[in-house]
Enzyme design. Structure first.
Site, PDB file in Angstrom:
ATOM      1  N   LYS A 111       8.467 -30.355  -3.372  1.00 43.21           N
ATOM      2  CA  LYS A 111       8.525 -29.479  -4.556  1.00 43.21           C
ATOM      3  C   LYS A 111       7.195 -29.434  -5.299  1.00 43.21           C
ATOM      4  O   LYS A 111       6.900 -28.458  -5.965  1.00 43.21           O
ATOM      5  CB  LYS A 111       9.631 -29.925  -5.513  1.00 43.21           C
ATOM      6  CG  LYS A 111      10.996 -30.005  -4.855  1.00 43.21           C
ATOM      7  CD  LYS A 111      11.993 -29.011  -5.395  1.00 43.21           C
ATOM      8  CE  LYS A 111      13.242 -29.087  -4.562  1.00 43.21           C
ATOM      9  NZ  LYS A 111      14.074 -27.974  -4.470  1.00 43.21           N
ATOM     10  N   LYS A 194      15.481 -26.162   6.099  1.00 50.65           N
ATOM     11  CA  LYS A 194      16.791 -26.350   5.474  1.00 50.65           C
ATOM     12  C   LYS A 194      17.211 -25.098   4.700  1.00 50.65           C
ATOM     13  O   LYS A 194      16.383 -24.454   4.057  1.00 50.65           O
ATOM     14  CB  LYS A 194      16.670 -27.520   4.484  1.00 50.65           C
ATOM     15  CG  LYS A 194      17.972 -27.986   3.903  1.00 50.65           C
ATOM     16  CD  LYS A 194      17.754 -29.001   2.774  1.00 50.65           C
ATOM     17  CE  LYS A 194      17.754 -28.329   1.421  1.00 50.65           C
ATOM     18  NZ  LYS A 194      17.959 -29.210   0.279  1.00 50.65           N
ATOM     19  N   LYS A 197      18.966 -23.421  -1.891  1.00 48.49           N
ATOM     20  CA  LYS A 197      19.297 -22.403  -2.884  1.00 48.49           C
ATOM     21  C   LYS A 197      18.079 -21.921  -3.649  1.00 48.49           C
ATOM     22  O   LYS A 197      18.120 -20.891  -4.288  1.00 48.49           O
ATOM     23  CB  LYS A 197      20.398 -22.885  -3.817  1.00 48.49           C
ATOM     24  CG  LYS A 197      20.076 -24.071  -4.698  1.00 48.49           C
ATOM     25  CD  LYS A 197      21.213 -24.247  -5.697  1.00 48.49           C
ATOM     26  CE  LYS A 197      21.788 -25.645  -5.670  1.00 48.49           C
ATOM     27  NZ  LYS A 197      20.833 -26.694  -6.058  1.00 48.49           N
TER      28      LYS A 197
HETATM   29  P1  ATP Z   1      17.179 -26.794  -4.177  1.00 52.78           P
HETATM   30  O1  ATP Z   1      16.874 -25.695  -3.240  1.00 52.78           O
HETATM   31  O2  ATP Z   1      17.222 -26.392  -5.613  1.00 52.78           O
HETATM   32  O3  ATP Z   1      16.431 -28.062  -3.930  1.00 52.78           O
HETATM   33  P2  ATP Z   1      19.534 -27.393  -2.626  1.00 52.78           P
HETATM   34  O4  ATP Z   1      20.173 -26.163  -2.132  1.00 52.78           O
HETATM   35  O5  ATP Z   1      18.753 -28.209  -1.673  1.00 52.78           O
HETATM   36  O6  ATP Z   1      18.700 -27.150  -3.938  1.00 52.78           O
HETATM   37  P3  ATP Z   1      20.867 -29.487  -4.034  1.00 52.78           P
HETATM   38  O7  ATP Z   1      21.290 -29.222  -5.420  1.00 52.78           O
HETATM   39  O8  ATP Z   1      19.624 -30.300  -3.828  1.00 52.78           O
HETATM   40  O9  ATP Z   1      20.740 -28.165  -3.216  1.00 52.78           O
HETATM   41  O10 ATP Z   1      22.027 -30.141  -3.222  1.00 52.78           O
HETATM   42  C1  ATP Z   1      23.383 -30.221  -3.566  1.00 52.78           C
HETATM   43  C2  ATP Z   1      24.094 -30.915  -2.426  1.00 52.78           C
HETATM   44  O11 ATP Z   1      24.131 -30.055  -1.298  1.00 52.78           O
HETATM   45  C3  ATP Z   1      23.397 -32.203  -1.951  1.00 52.78           C
HETATM   46  O12 ATP Z   1      24.373 -33.138  -1.549  1.00 52.78           O
HETATM   47  C4  ATP Z   1      22.606 -31.715  -0.774  1.00 52.78           C
HETATM   48  O13 ATP Z   1      22.325 -32.759   0.130  1.00 52.78           O
HETATM   49  C5  ATP Z   1      23.560 -30.685  -0.167  1.00 52.78           C
HETATM   50  N1  ATP Z   1      22.815 -29.673   0.582  1.00 52.78           N
HETATM   51  C6  ATP Z   1      21.863 -28.855   0.098  1.00 52.78           C
HETATM   52  N2  ATP Z   1      21.387 -28.041   1.053  1.00 52.78           N
HETATM   53  C7  ATP Z   1      22.068 -28.365   2.192  1.00 52.78           C
HETATM   54  C8  ATP Z   1      22.021 -27.891   3.535  1.00 52.78           C
HETATM   55  N3  ATP Z   1      21.188 -26.932   3.893  1.00 52.78           N
HETATM   56  N4  ATP Z   1      22.860 -28.441   4.438  1.00 52.78           N
HETATM   57  C9  ATP Z   1      23.718 -29.427   4.085  1.00 52.78           C
HETATM   58  N5  ATP Z   1      23.798 -29.931   2.824  1.00 52.78           N
HETATM   59  C10 ATP Z   1      22.990 -29.413   1.885  1.00 52.78           C
END
Ligand code: ATP
Ligand code: LTN
Length: 327
Positions: A111, A194, A197
């Site tokens: 980040k 990955k 969001k």
């Molecule tokens: P950001 O993009 O803002 O970092 P993010 O989509 O990675 O957010 P988080 O809020 O960090 O989401 O994650 C919420 C939960 O969803 C955590 O347990 C994270 O491990 C899980 N998660 C996020 N993205 C994935 C993915 N692509 N596959 C499986 N689990 C995920």
């Protein structure tokens, strides 16, 4: 029965990755102990976000939790910022985590890599400190998360060890739990990254229309091999679609390979789209009903009240242990 805890930060619209990697597992484990499933709104402030967006995202996550099947009579659903012990404990715990280990966190490196050093907020760097506070406040042993969060939970474990060595058995040792299939759903447009969001390319959002979701799956990046086969290094796109199908339908990779033997990617993608649409159709309907019902505010209030009860006790235990006067 062990306590269970996890959170999602309201930084953007939730993706299918969040649904499969996190929310579905929360629903699965909610009856196996007291669960604390919160919305990490303080963590969302670690990168710039509009106040209205933060507010709406937070409400949406609560509604998605309920729509996915979390039962507010069993699970405690609440906003992190409604429980002041999170912030108070983080201020104490920051003294037991070190600059070196925080700077090695992959999420921090990812980040902050595109930012100028002068513009990197302290909160982004200290993210795992607050996360460790979240975790230990509820004496939870089980922390269901996607793969990307395991490193943070490991750091919380190091902290617990360090703290207990110094002060005695004050904190409970947590452990990350990741799903066997679906702990890392990849982007449909770049299956080596990955699905995230905050990175809106090729990703399926839970608030996308069913047609848009179908379209995104039909145009997912695949390969030239021409065979539905699980092989992450050589067929990352197909393997990702197989993972999505497997985690939503319960079919194993072998079953999927057999079912699509001799068939083209078009047929396979259509079947993946059908699976996702079948899962999300009732889910999206429930979400709409919940948003209209006003249930969210009531659930969050109830959740915060129970969370405050437990968290304030742990905070007091820590304050006493370190010698804060008058506690
Ligand atoms: P950001 O993009 O803002 O970092 P993010 O989509 O990675 O957010 P988080 O809020 O960090 O989401 O994650 C919420 C939960 O969803 C955590 O347990 C994270 O491990 C899980 N998660 C996020 N993205 C994935 C993915 N692509 N596959 C499986 N689990 C995920
Ligand atoms: N960092 C997590 C959200 C989160 C969390 C937690 C998860 C904040 N505190 C405590 C598990 C336990 C993320 O999903 N990005």
């Amino acid at each position: 029965m062990d306590n269970i805890l996890s959170g999602i930060k309201p930084t953007g619209q939730l993706t299918l990755g969040n649904y499969i990697g996190a929310i579905k597992n929360f629903v699965k484990v909610q009856n196996e102990g007291e669960s604390f499933l919160f919305i990490a709104d303080l963590h969302a402030l670690t990168l710039p976000i509009e106040p209205e967006t933060l507010k709406n995202n937070s409400r949406d996550i609560a509604a998605y939790y309920l729509a996915a099947g979390l039962d507010p009579n069993r699970a405690n659903i609440f906003l992190q910022s409604d429980v002041p012990s999170h912030s108070e404990l983080a201020i104490i715990l920051q003294n037991y985590l070190y600059m070196g280990e925080l700077s090695r966190m992959t999420q921090f490196k990812d980040k902050s890599s595109k930012m100028k050093e002068e513009a990197i907020g302290l909160g982004l760097f200290a993210y795992p400190v607050l996360m460790a506070a979240d975790i230990v406040l509820y004496d939870s042993k089980r922390i269901p998360v996607g793969e990307d969060q395991v490193q943070h939970v490991e750091l919380a474990r190091d902290l617990v060890k360090r703290f207990n060595n110094r002060y005695g058995e004050v904190l409970v040792m947590p452990k990350a739990e990741i799903a066997k299939v679906g702990a890392r759903i990849m982007s449909l447009s770049d299956p080596t990254k990955k699905m995230s969001k905050s990175d809106p390319k090729g990703d399926i959002y839970l608030n996308d229309s069913l047609e848009a979701i179908r379209k995104k799956i039909m145009s997912a990046v695949t390969d030239m091999v021409g065979k539905v086969h699980y092989d992450v290094s050589n067929q990352p796109g197909i393997s990702n679609l197989m993972t999505i199908m497997s985690s939503l339908s319960g079919k194993t990779f072998e079953q999927i390979e057999k079912e699509f033997e001799g068939k083209g990617y078009g047929d396979f993608k259509r079947a993946v789209a059908d699976t996702v649409v079948a899962e999300l159709t009732p889910f999206k309907q429930r979400y709409e009903e919940i948003i209209k019902s006003g249930l969210v505010d009531e659930v969050l209030q109830r959740g915060a009240s129970r969370a405050n009860q437990i968290a304030s006790k742990t905070l007091l235990r820590v304050q006493k242990a370190v010698g804060l006067y008058h506690k």
